[in-house]
Scaffold this motif. Structure first.
Motif, mmCIF file in Angstrom:
data_model
loop_
_atom_site.group_PDB
_atom_site.id
_atom_site.type_symbol
_atom_site.label_atom_id
_atom_site.label_comp_id
_atom_site.label_asym_id
_atom_site.label_seq_id
_atom_site.Cartn_x
_atom_site.Cartn_y
_atom_site.Cartn_z
ATOM 1 N N ARG A 207 -23.634 -5.387 -3.281
ATOM 2 C CA ARG A 207 -24.666 -6.428 -3.265
ATOM 3 C C ARG A 207 -26.049 -5.857 -3.577
ATOM 4 N N GLY A 210 -26.771 -6.136 -7.184
ATOM 5 C CA GLY A 210 -26.783 -7.459 -7.797
ATOM 6 C C GLY A 210 -25.434 -8.113 -7.927
ATOM 7 N N TYR A 211 -24.355 -7.449 -7.447
ATOM 8 C CA TYR A 211 -23.021 -8.044 -7.488
ATOM 9 C C TYR A 211 -22.832 -8.888 -6.222
ATOM 10 N N ASP A 212 -23.420 -10.073 -6.239
ATOM 11 C CA ASP A 212 -23.472 -10.911 -5.035
ATOM 12 C C ASP A 212 -22.241 -11.783 -4.840
ATOM 13 N N LYS A 263 -21.928 -11.173 -10.592
ATOM 14 C CA LYS A 263 -23.310 -11.400 -10.179
ATOM 15 C C LYS A 263 -23.585 -12.843 -9.804
#
Length: 311
Positions: A207, A210-212, A263
């Motif tokens: 996270r 940016g890999y939310d 993302k």
């Protein structure tokens, strides 16, 4: 790199000095970008592990999650969008320790734990490209040629919290174990070559990059074609994990799992749509469970002393 001074090698590739690279790695770990530097171990090769889930009432979720996270052998603990809303991984030195943790959590919470042991691993990578391109797909070996060595669990236990970020990290591990540096490196190379260690490097808190949208996509695929479907799925560079687990009908009818780290949720769902198209699974029952909260993330436990804390 499995060399005496790995950060010097990395520094040269990045046009940095060794000390500068070490400071950067230490800062990234302090900032929570890097969880640890070490091994991703194929489940049930050295030690044992399982994926488990609970159905928890919303008003009890934080209380129960705290109990689960406090168990030393729980490595990952997430809230996910499903009636089974708390998902966690239990990994320890043997199946008895894993089973003891599950029984203890049931006693402490008063809730039933759904135990979903792995039946087959197809792809275990957890690699993320920081340059924007997907990873180069690589197939997992169908069967490892690993011959168990008595010292391997000790090596993995010594680095289960991560390599020390110092000039000679493998020497620090060797000194702790009373081994030579060459002996430690030889065992790590053997575990990597045989597929027991599927990745050796930085394990990231995705996270922070940016890999939310952390999606666990699951399908109910006929047993006679699940292997063929999985081989199709792992060719997609957006799939970081793919494995088959036991069903628990009627509560959990799914047997094929893929982890997709994207993302955004639409981006993750587009990957699922693509998998369905190429895997011919549009008619299969399926679900996509997005994680909404991370309660715990760490590496597997191989040290017996830590496992005994669960007893």
């Amino acid at each position: 790199p499995l060399v005496d001074r790995p950060f010097a090698v990395i520094a040269r590739d990045a046009a940095l000095g060794e000390r500068e690279a070490i400071v950067i790695f230490r800062n990234l770990q302090a900032e929570g970008v890097i969880s640890r530097i070490g091994a991703v171990v194929k489940p049930n090769t050295i030690g044992a592990s399982t994926l488990a889930a609970m159905s928890v009432r919303p008003e009890r979720l934080e209380e129960v999650a705290a109990i689960v996270s406090a168990a030393p052998l729980v490595t990952h603990n997430y809230e996910r969008s499903h009636a089974l809303n708390l998902w966690f991984v239990v990994a320890g030195p043997d199946s008895a320790a894993v089973d003891a943790t599950i029984r203890l959590l049931e006693e402490q919470t008063g809730l039933e734990v759904l135990n979903l042991p792995m039946a087959k691993a197809y792809h275990l990578d957890l690699g993320f490209s920081l340059a924007g391109a997907g990873r180069v797909p690589r197939e997992m070996p169908g069967r490892t040629n690993y011959h168990r060595n008595a010292v391997d669990r000790g090596v993995l236990a010594a680095i289960e919290d991560g390599l020390p970020i110092v000039e000679e990290p493998y020497r620090a591990v060797a000194d702790r174990l009373g081994m030579s540096v060459d002996g430690v490196l030889e065992r790590l190379r053997e575990m990597i070559a045989s597929g027991v260690v599927t990745r050796f490097g930085c394990v990231l808190h995705h996270r922070r990059l940016g890999y939310d949208a952390n999606a666990m996509a699951v399908w109910d695929v006929d047993d006679d074609r699940v292997d063929r479907v999985a081989e199709t799925f792992i060719r997609n560079p957006k799939v970081t994990l793919c494995y088959r687990r036991l069903r628990h009908r009627p509560v959990w009818p799914y047997n094929l799992f893929c982890m997709i780290h994207s993302k955004s949720q639409p981006e993750a769902l587009a990957v699922v749509h693509e998998l369905n198209r190429f895997g011919d699974t549009k008619s299969c029952a399926r679900a996509v469970l997005f994680s909404s909260r991370k309660f715990k993330q760490r590496g597997a436990v191989f040290s017996n002393q830590r496992a005994l804390q669960c007893a």
